[in-house]
Design a protein around this motif. Structure first.
Motif, short mmCIF file in Angstrom:
data_model
loop_
_atom_site.label_atom_id
_atom_site.label_comp_id
_atom_site.label_asym_id
_atom_site.label_seq_id
_atom_site.Cartn_x
_atom_site.Cartn_y
_atom_site.Cartn_z
N THR A 76 -18.02 -0.59 10.51
CA THR A 76 -18.68 -1.53 9.61
C THR A 76 -17.63 -2.14 8.68
O THR A 76 -16.53 -1.60 8.52
N ALA A 77 -17.97 -3.26 8.08
CA ALA A 77 -17.07 -3.89 7.11
C ALA A 77 -16.80 -2.91 5.98
O ALA A 77 -17.73 -2.32 5.42
N GLY A 78 -15.54 -2.71 5.66
CA GLY A 78 -15.16 -1.80 4.58
C GLY A 78 -14.99 -0.35 5.00
O GLY A 78 -14.53 0.46 4.20
N GLN A 79 -15.33 -0.03 6.23
CA GLN A 79 -15.18 1.35 6.70
C GLN A 79 -13.70 1.70 6.84
O GLN A 79 -12.90 0.90 7.31
N VAL A 80 -13.34 2.90 6.44
CA VAL A 80 -11.96 3.37 6.60
C VAL A 80 -11.69 3.58 8.08
O VAL A 80 -12.44 4.26 8.77
N VAL A 81 -10.60 2.95 8.56
CA VAL A 81 -10.21 3.09 9.97
C VAL A 81 -8.95 3.93 10.12
O VAL A 81 -8.55 4.27 11.23
N GLY A 82 -8.34 4.29 8.99
CA GLY A 82 -7.14 5.12 9.02
C GLY A 82 -6.48 5.14 7.65
O GLY A 82 -7.05 4.66 6.66
N THR A 83 -5.27 5.71 7.63
CA THR A 83 -4.49 5.75 6.40
C THR A 83 -3.09 5.20 6.67
O THR A 83 -2.59 5.26 7.80
N VAL A 84 -2.48 4.68 5.64
CA VAL A 84 -1.14 4.10 5.75
C VAL A 84 -0.14 5.21 6.05
O VAL A 84 -0.11 6.24 5.37
N GLU A 85 0.67 4.99 7.08
CA GLU A 85 1.72 5.94 7.43
C GLU A 85 2.94 5.69 6.54
O GLU A 85 3.23 4.55 6.17
N ALA A 86 3.66 6.77 6.23
CA ALA A 86 4.83 6.68 5.35
C ALA A 86 5.99 5.96 6.02
O ALA A 86 6.83 5.35 5.35
N THR A 87 6.06 6.01 7.33
CA THR A 87 7.17 5.38 8.06
C THR A 87 6.62 4.39 9.08
O THR A 87 5.44 4.43 9.43
N ALA B 2 0.86 -1.19 0.00
CA ALA B 2 0.00 0.00 0.00
C ALA B 2 0.89 1.23 0.00
O ALA B 2 1.96 1.23 0.61
N SER B 3 0.44 2.26 -0.65
CA SER B 3 1.21 3.50 -0.66
C SER B 3 0.84 4.36 0.54
O SER B 3 -0.26 4.24 1.09
N ALA B 4 1.78 5.20 0.94
CA ALA B 4 1.53 6.10 2.06
C ALA B 4 0.30 6.95 1.77
O ALA B 4 0.12 7.43 0.65
N GLY B 5 -0.57 7.07 2.76
CA GLY B 5 -1.79 7.86 2.62
C GLY B 5 -2.98 7.08 2.10
O GLY B 5 -4.10 7.60 2.08
N ALA B 6 -2.76 5.83 1.67
CA ALA B 6 -3.86 5.01 1.17
C ALA B 6 -4.81 4.67 2.32
O ALA B 6 -4.38 4.49 3.46
N PRO B 7 -6.12 4.57 2.05
CA PRO B 7 -7.06 4.23 3.12
C PRO B 7 -6.88 2.77 3.56
O PRO B 7 -6.57 1.90 2.76
N VAL B 8 -7.08 2.54 4.85
CA VAL B 8 -7.06 1.19 5.43
C VAL B 8 -8.49 0.93 5.90
O VAL B 8 -9.06 1.72 6.65
N ARG B 9 -9.07 -0.18 5.45
CA ARG B 9 -10.46 -0.49 5.73
C ARG B 9 -10.59 -1.68 6.67
O ARG B 9 -9.81 -2.61 6.60
#
Length: 164
Positions: free
Chosen positions: A85-96, A29-36
């Motif tokens: 819920t299933a598929g809900q964004v819980v955060g974003t990928v950190e760069a480090t 995953a790239s930095a900033g991508a949503p995590v579900r």
């Protein structure tokens, strides 16, 4: 819902509780991508552990103790106690904070203190994508057609080349 991330490193359970292994799956995953969230549940933890952002979710209806998923390194967009819920964004990928050569999300699954393969939560069709392929069946006669079950009326019979 998003894109299907590649599995960079699969689950490699350790031979013993403290043995070497990989207690989760690394997803590219790239930095900033949503995590579900993989399934519905309640956020148990959303914060930093050893300098990395971590989100942990207890999955609804999975028994006692419930299954628990973890995601890291993630900048949380949810808080402990929140229902997701299933598929809900819980955060974003950190760069480090990733232990991969490239940016990735480490996705874990536990029941109590026992680590499990997180890919077991996914349906088989998602794990093995691609079109169905029908292959020719050799040595099986074509089905009979006709007006009476079991009777060969000659309708639909095929002329096969004799090879002469």
């Amino acid at each position: 819902m998003g894109v299907r991330p590649p599995v960079l490193r699969g689950w490699e359970p350790p031979a013993s509780v403290y043995g070497p292994g990989h207690r989760g799956v690394d997803l590219g995953a790239s930095a900033g991508a949503p995590v579900r969230a993989v399934a519905a549940g309640r956020v148990l933890f959303a914060g930093r552990v050893a300098g990395r952002g971590v989100v942990s979710v207890a999955l609804t209806g999975t028994g006692e103790p419930p299954l628990r998923t973890t995601y890291e390194p993630v900048r949380a967009s949810v808080a402990a106690g929140e229902e997701v819920t299933a598929g809900q964004v819980v955060g974003t990928v950190e760069a480090t904070g990733s232990h991969c050569a490239a940016t990735c999300v480490h996705w874990g699954l536990l029941r109590g203190d026992t680590y499990l393969n997180p890919l077991s939560l996914l349906p088989p069709w998602l794990l093995h994508p691609g079109p169905s392929r029908l292959l020719p069946v050799l040595g099986v006669p074509p089905p009979r057609t006709g007006t009476t079950a079991g009777a060969d009326t000659g309708a639909g019979s095929r002329s096969m080349p004799s090879g002469r």
